[in-house]
Design a protein around this motif. Structure first.
Motif, PDB file in Angstrom:
ATOM      1  N   ARG A 148       3.750  -7.913   3.006  1.00 14.43           N
ATOM      2  CA  ARG A 148       4.203  -6.891   3.960  1.00 14.43           C
ATOM      3  C   ARG A 148       5.729  -6.740   3.915  1.00 14.43           C
ATOM      4  NH1 ARG A 148       2.556  -9.036   8.484  1.00 14.43           N
ATOM      5  NH2 ARG A 148       0.434  -8.352   7.991  1.00 14.43           N
ATOM      6  N   ASP A 149       6.429  -7.882   3.952  1.00 10.95           N
ATOM      7  CA  ASP A 149       7.901  -7.816   3.940  1.00 10.95           C
ATOM      8  C   ASP A 149       8.407  -7.110   2.695  1.00 10.95           C
ATOM      9  OD1 ASP A 149       7.887  -9.268   6.210  1.00 10.95           O
ATOM     10  OD2 ASP A 149       8.471 -11.183   5.285  1.00 10.95           O
ATOM     11  N   ARG A 150       7.805  -7.440   1.565  1.00 16.59           N
ATOM     12  CA  ARG A 150       8.294  -6.875   0.298  1.00 16.59           C
ATOM     13  C   ARG A 150       7.958  -5.396   0.167  1.00 16.59           C
ATOM     14  NH1 ARG A 150       8.046 -12.135   0.144  1.00 16.59           N
ATOM     15  NH2 ARG A 150       9.134 -13.387  -1.414  1.00 16.59           N
ATOM     16  N   MET A 151       6.758  -5.023   0.593  1.00 15.10           N
ATOM     17  CA  MET A 151       6.386  -3.602   0.504  1.00 15.10           C
ATOM     18  C   MET A 151       7.260  -2.764   1.434  1.00 15.10           C
ATOM     19  SD  MET A 151       4.185  -3.328  -1.829  1.00 15.10           S
ATOM     20  CE  MET A 151       5.140  -4.617  -2.576  1.00 15.10           C
ATOM     21  N   THR A 152       7.568  -3.334   2.594  1.00 21.20           N
ATOM     22  CA  THR A 152       8.414  -2.617   3.557  1.00 21.20           C
ATOM     23  C   THR A 152       9.822  -2.483   2.993  1.00 21.20           C
ATOM     24  OG1 THR A 152       7.080  -3.555   5.307  1.00 21.20           O
ATOM     25  CG2 THR A 152       9.198  -2.610   5.964  1.00 21.20           C
ATOM     26  N   ASP A 153      10.341  -3.575   2.486  1.00 20.50           N
ATOM     27  CA  ASP A 153      11.701  -3.543   1.947  1.00 20.50           C
ATOM     28  C   ASP A 153      11.810  -2.565   0.772  1.00 20.50           C
ATOM     29  OD1 ASP A 153      14.392  -4.604   2.086  1.00 20.50           O
ATOM     30  OD2 ASP A 153      13.987  -5.523   0.141  1.00 20.50           O
ATOM     31  N   ALA A 154      10.758  -2.569  -0.070  1.00 19.23           N
ATOM     32  CA  ALA A 154      10.789  -1.692  -1.251  1.00 19.23           C
ATOM     33  C   ALA A 154      10.463  -0.240  -0.882  1.00 19.23           C
ATOM     34  CB  ALA A 154       9.801  -2.201  -2.304  1.00 19.23           C
ATOM     35  N   GLY A 155       9.827  -0.031   0.263  1.00 15.59           N
ATOM     36  CA  GLY A 155       9.406   1.319   0.639  1.00 15.59           C
ATOM     37  C   GLY A 155       8.344   1.858  -0.310  1.00 15.59           C
ATOM     38  N   ALA A 156       7.390   0.983  -0.684  1.00 15.31           N
ATOM     39  CA  ALA A 156       6.359   1.387  -1.658  1.00 15.31           C
ATOM     40  C   ALA A 156       5.242   2.169  -0.968  1.00 15.31           C
ATOM     41  CB  ALA A 156       5.791   0.150  -2.332  1.00 15.31           C
ATOM     42  N   LYS A 167      -8.278  -9.117  -2.174  1.00 18.43           N
ATOM     43  CA  LYS A 167      -8.310  -7.843  -1.437  1.00 18.43           C
ATOM     44  C   LYS A 167      -8.104  -8.081   0.056  1.00 18.43           C
ATOM     45  CE  LYS A 167      -9.216  -3.349  -0.976  1.00 18.43           C
ATOM     46  NZ  LYS A 167      -9.621  -3.145   0.368  1.00 18.43           N
ATOM     47  N   LYS A 168      -8.673  -9.169   0.547  1.00 14.14           N
ATOM     48  CA  LYS A 168      -8.535  -9.493   1.972  1.00 14.14           C
ATOM     49  C   LYS A 168      -7.045  -9.638   2.332  1.00 14.14           C
ATOM     50  CE  LYS A 168      -9.445 -13.534   3.890  1.00 14.14           C
ATOM     51  NZ  LYS A 168     -10.003 -14.831   3.802  1.00 14.14           N
ATOM     52  N   ASN A 169      -6.309 -10.347   1.482  1.00 19.45           N
ATOM     53  CA  ASN A 169      -4.870 -10.523   1.727  1.00 19.45           C
ATOM     54  C   ASN A 169      -4.117  -9.201   1.604  1.00 19.45           C
ATOM     55  OD1 ASN A 169      -5.352 -13.174   2.076  1.00 19.45           O
ATOM     56  ND2 ASN A 169      -4.190 -13.894   0.300  1.00 19.45           N
ATOM     57  N   ALA A 170      -4.520  -8.413   0.613  1.00 22.88           N
ATOM     58  CA  ALA A 170      -3.853  -7.115   0.425  1.00 22.88           C
ATOM     59  C   ALA A 170      -4.088  -6.241   1.659  1.00 22.88           C
ATOM     60  CB  ALA A 170      -4.378  -6.433  -0.832  1.00 22.88           C
ATOM     61  N   ASP A 171      -5.317  -6.227   2.154  1.00 24.95           N
ATOM     62  CA  ASP A 171      -5.635  -5.425   3.348  1.00 24.95           C
ATOM     63  C   ASP A 171      -4.758  -5.832   4.525  1.00 24.95           C
ATOM     64  OD1 ASP A 171      -7.549  -3.915   2.126  1.00 24.95           O
ATOM     65  OD2 ASP A 171      -9.241  -5.163   2.760  1.00 24.95           O
ATOM     66  N   ALA A 172      -4.633  -7.142   4.704  1.00 18.61           N
ATOM     67  CA  ALA A 172      -3.821  -7.621   5.831  1.00 18.61           C
ATOM     68  C   ALA A 172      -2.342  -7.324   5.594  1.00 18.61           C
ATOM     69  CB  ALA A 172      -4.035  -9.118   6.018  1.00 18.61           C
ATOM     70  N   GLY A 173      -1.927  -7.421   4.342  1.00 16.59           N
ATOM     71  CA  GLY A 173      -0.504  -7.281   4.022  1.00 16.59           C
ATOM     72  C   GLY A 173       0.028  -5.860   4.076  1.00 16.59           C
ATOM     73  N   VAL A 174      -0.828  -4.866   3.891  1.00 11.00           N
ATOM     74  CA  VAL A 174      -0.290  -3.496   3.872  1.00 11.00           C
ATOM     75  C   VAL A 174      -0.194  -2.887   5.274  1.00 11.00           C
ATOM     76  CG1 VAL A 174      -0.941  -2.945   1.502  1.00 11.00           C
ATOM     77  CG2 VAL A 174      -2.540  -2.421   3.365  1.00 11.00           C
TER      78      VAL A 174
END
Ligand code: PRX
Length: 690
Positions: free
Chosen positions: A211-219, A238-245
């Motif tokens: 989450r932190d990295r996607m937010t910082d990158a603005g992906a 996938k479970k982690n990806a779902d939670a992370g986005v």
């Protein structure tokens, strides 16, 4: 030096085979020699155990003449420009190098594409049928996958078109959260093809880290998978990806089906990779990228709790990655090269994906764990695919050494010609074991020093020149000018420790910034020694011949089993646990992992020190960062040493866990706590002035 040194070669095929056949008979004799060497090395590692390339190795290597160093040093710009000519440029650069403080540019005005250089260039030269990627799945019953350059080009082009269909344009950041499967390379190459900088997140990182990295990158787009195999078990990614986005700018999630079956898909957001690929065209022109266009972001640990998005640009990164891989690993046509890093780290970006492919060799990707199905898996893979170069981390070598000689001895490792290490200082025993047991005493070990920030290798010995000395990385790569300075900025004499610093012209692959935080960039790298000297945060010393030994980080960054972590990151993870009032984390040397975090934790009033609470803390660290950051030990304390202004004195805690003198305590607000801490950690007084 000749009486102390030995020649190392790739032995030549015939000698190599004979040598290995004789290994069994000779093993006692060989062991004697090895233990003798180890004794010497421990006394004085820089002088007593020096290996040089054999004549055969010199003949084969791309460079074997020592004068390359002086030549490159006399005109680094000309040196790098010469290397750059080997790549394909849509438009030649107008100027090789341009420098203004904290803003340096290479191959100014040049246009190129890294994916084009990795794929199209070889196909156009008639090498499209060579194997680009060998993928070895963890389950032994599954077949390995081989992709030729043409096949990889086809897949990359299709996926590049998929990304375009999803609205990704040049300059848009794309998240990649993938395990070690071919799609990781396909996704990175597809991003590079359309000029969309990727931001790869290590698949063992937690949803919070993602989450932190996607937010910082603005992906806006994330590429992930349903899962992967690790130690024989399917892992649900996938479970982690779902939670992370959740709560990030990510709008579309592309899911690679690795495990099979139906992972739950979020309607309107999630799309299956294989379905998108079916209909995609394989015709995708590579974007003409400016040499200084952003190629990718990769987050790494700094000294604070917030990871920094290290920016790498296109031309300089491509050139230095290409030539360092070619020269360091002695890459030639037909080589089957294996770098065991994960694509989530810079080593995976540069030396699994871009650099070997730009060199037209075969890069091997292994999905799983080295102990599955047994401790022989590494060696089985080398035998099976006839691997020619192996590049791995000291922490892994120490583990293999512990598992025992019987595992590599079961396999034919005679295809190996060269060995490499990266990521942390290597100890003598591990070096010698690697050299003898894996390299059969005839493969040079190239110890490569570099960082996420440097993008490519910066310090090492070249295979055709040497020397190869346990624990010593070597000289700065030609064209790189480095110095070891004291705190005041003066070079330290040979043999004395100082800070490793890289001088202007700042090498082509060096980071151009921290994404969204150029002030931090300036503060962390160009304040200590000014804007013309990049501060590495590593301690080092060199011998009279200029060979550099890295002594380790001088900041609060740890290398845990080759993974870079800030003590502050672990502290802020622990602080998120409901029972914690305060946490201080320091590193302690560890036989296998190099370093491990040790946590001093103050619990909130009324919370009992218990195993249950400890387990809860581990769980919190797992969920905030990932299992790599787990403290090796958690010590419950009532107080930690602090300065009068309330800053934790980690220096004292570090000395306590390392059994070193705690030093001067007069600046502490609460020196009395140190005695009780000494008792808790079993610190043995070793002098000092406490
Ligand atoms: O301390 C140095 C250590 O790893 C740090 C960089 O970590 P990271 O950015 O994760 O990149 C690792 C892979 C390039 C450095 O500051 N390090 C890296 N290579 C070596 C090393 N320490 C000693 N010897 C090396 N060969």
């Amino acid at each position: 030096m000749s009486d102390e040194s030995e020649s190392v070669g790739f032995c030549g095929v015939v000698i190599g085979i004979v040598f290995r056949l004789e290994l069994g008979k000779l093993s006692n004799f060989r062991r004697l020699i090895v233990s003798e060497r180890i004794r010497w090395v421990k006394e004085d590692p820089t002088r007593k155990n020096v290996f040089w390339p054999s004549e055969a190795l010199k003949k084969q290597a791309w460079v074997a003449d020592d004068s390359i160093y002086a030549e490159a040093k006399s005109d680094p710009e000309a040196f790098w420009a010469k290397q750059a000519e080997e790549l394909h440029w849509f438009k030649h650069w107008d100027k090789v190098y341009e420098f203004t403080p904290e803003n340096y540019k290479w191959f100014v005005g040049g246009k190129l594409n890294i994916s084009y250089n990795s794929l199209d260039r070889h196909i156009e030269a008639g090498y499209g049928d060579r194997i680009a990627v060998i993928w070895e799945p963890e389950p032994v019953e599954e077949e390995s996958v081989k992709l030729t350059y043409k096949e990889l080009h086809d897949l990359v082009s299709r996926f590049a078109n998929v990304l375009k269909e999803l609205g990704v344009r040049k300059g848009d950041r794309v998240g990649i959260y993938l395990p070690m499967i071919p799609e990781a390379v396909i996704a990175m190459q597809a991003c590079a093809r359309i000029g969309a900088p990727h931001s790869v997140v290590f698949s063992a990182f937690s949803p919070d880290s993602l989450r932190d990295r996607m937010t910082d990158a603005g992906a806006k787009v994330l590429i992930t998978a349903d899962g992967y195999y690790r130690r024989g078990k399917p892992i649900n990614l996938k479970k982690n990806a779902d939670a992370g986005v959740v709560g990030t700018p990510v709008e579309k999630v592309v899911v690679v089906r690795r495990l099979g079956g139906d992972a739950p898909m979020n309607q309107g957001r999630d799309l299956w990779y294989h379905e998108l690929m079916e209909n995609a065209s394989n015709d995708c022109l590579a974007e003409q990228m400016d040499s200084e266009d952003l190629a990718f972001l990769l987050h790494t640990s700094g000294t604070t709790g917030k990871p920094k998005g290290i920016m790498h640009t296109t031309g300089g990164y491509a050139v230095q990655s290409y030539v360092t891989a070619k020269w360091n690993f002695d890459l030639h046509e037909g080589d089957i090269y294996w770098c065991t890093a994960d694509v989530g780290w810079i080593t995976g970006h540069t030396y699994i994906n871009y650099a070997p492919l730009m060199n037209g060799v075969t890069t091997v990707i292994y999905e799983g764990s080295p102990d599955t199905p047994d401790y022989g898996r590494m060696w089985a893979i080398i035998e099976k695919h006839k691997i020619t170069q192996l590049y791995t981390a000291p922490t892994a070598i120490r583990m293999f050494l512990k598992w025992g000689d019987e595992w590599p001895e079961k396999y034919d490792l005679s295809s190996l010609r060269l060995l490499g290490t990266v990521g942390e200082p290597i100890n003598v025993d591990a070096w010698m074991w690697y050299f003898d047991k894996i390299g059969g005493g005839c493969c040079p070990i190239i110890d490569t020093w570099w960082q996420t920030e440097t993008g490519s290798n910066m310090v090492n010995s070249l295979p055709g020149i040497g020397p190869f000395i346990p624990t010593v990385a070597g000289r700065p790569f030609p064209g790189v000018i480095a110095g070891i300075l004291d705190a005041g900025g003066s070079p330290v004499p040979a043999g004395e420790g100082g800070y490793l610093t890289i001088y202007n012209p700042l090498p082509p692959a060096l980071t151009r910034g921290i994404y969204g935080d150029m002030e931090r960039f300036k503060a962390e790298y160009y304040t200590e020694y000014g804007s013309e000297r990049y501060f590495t945060s590593d301690g080092a010393r060199k011998d009279a011949q200029g060979n550099i030994r890295i002594t380790g980080r001088v900041d609060d960054v740890m290398n845990v089993a080759g993974h870079r972590l800030a003590t502050a990151e672990v502290e802020s993870a622990l602080a998120q646990n409901e029972n914690v009032s305060e946490a201080a984390v320091v590193s302690r040397p560890h036989e296998m992992k190099g370093e491990v975090p040790v946590a001093f934790v103050l619990l909130k009033a009324g919370i009992e020190h218990s195993e249950e609470v400890k387990k809860g803390l581990i769980k919190t660290v797992d969920s905030v960062i990932g299992p790599t950051a787990r403290p090796d030990e958690i010590i419950f304390v009532d107080d930690v040493p602090k300065t009068r202004s309330g800053k934790i004195m980690r220096r004292v805690l570090k000395a306590l866990v390392r059994n070193e003198p705690v030093g001067n305590l007069t600046t502490l607000r609460n020196p009395e706590c140190v005695d009780s801490l000494k008792e808790k950690v079993g610190h043995k007084e070793q002098g000092g002035c406490s």
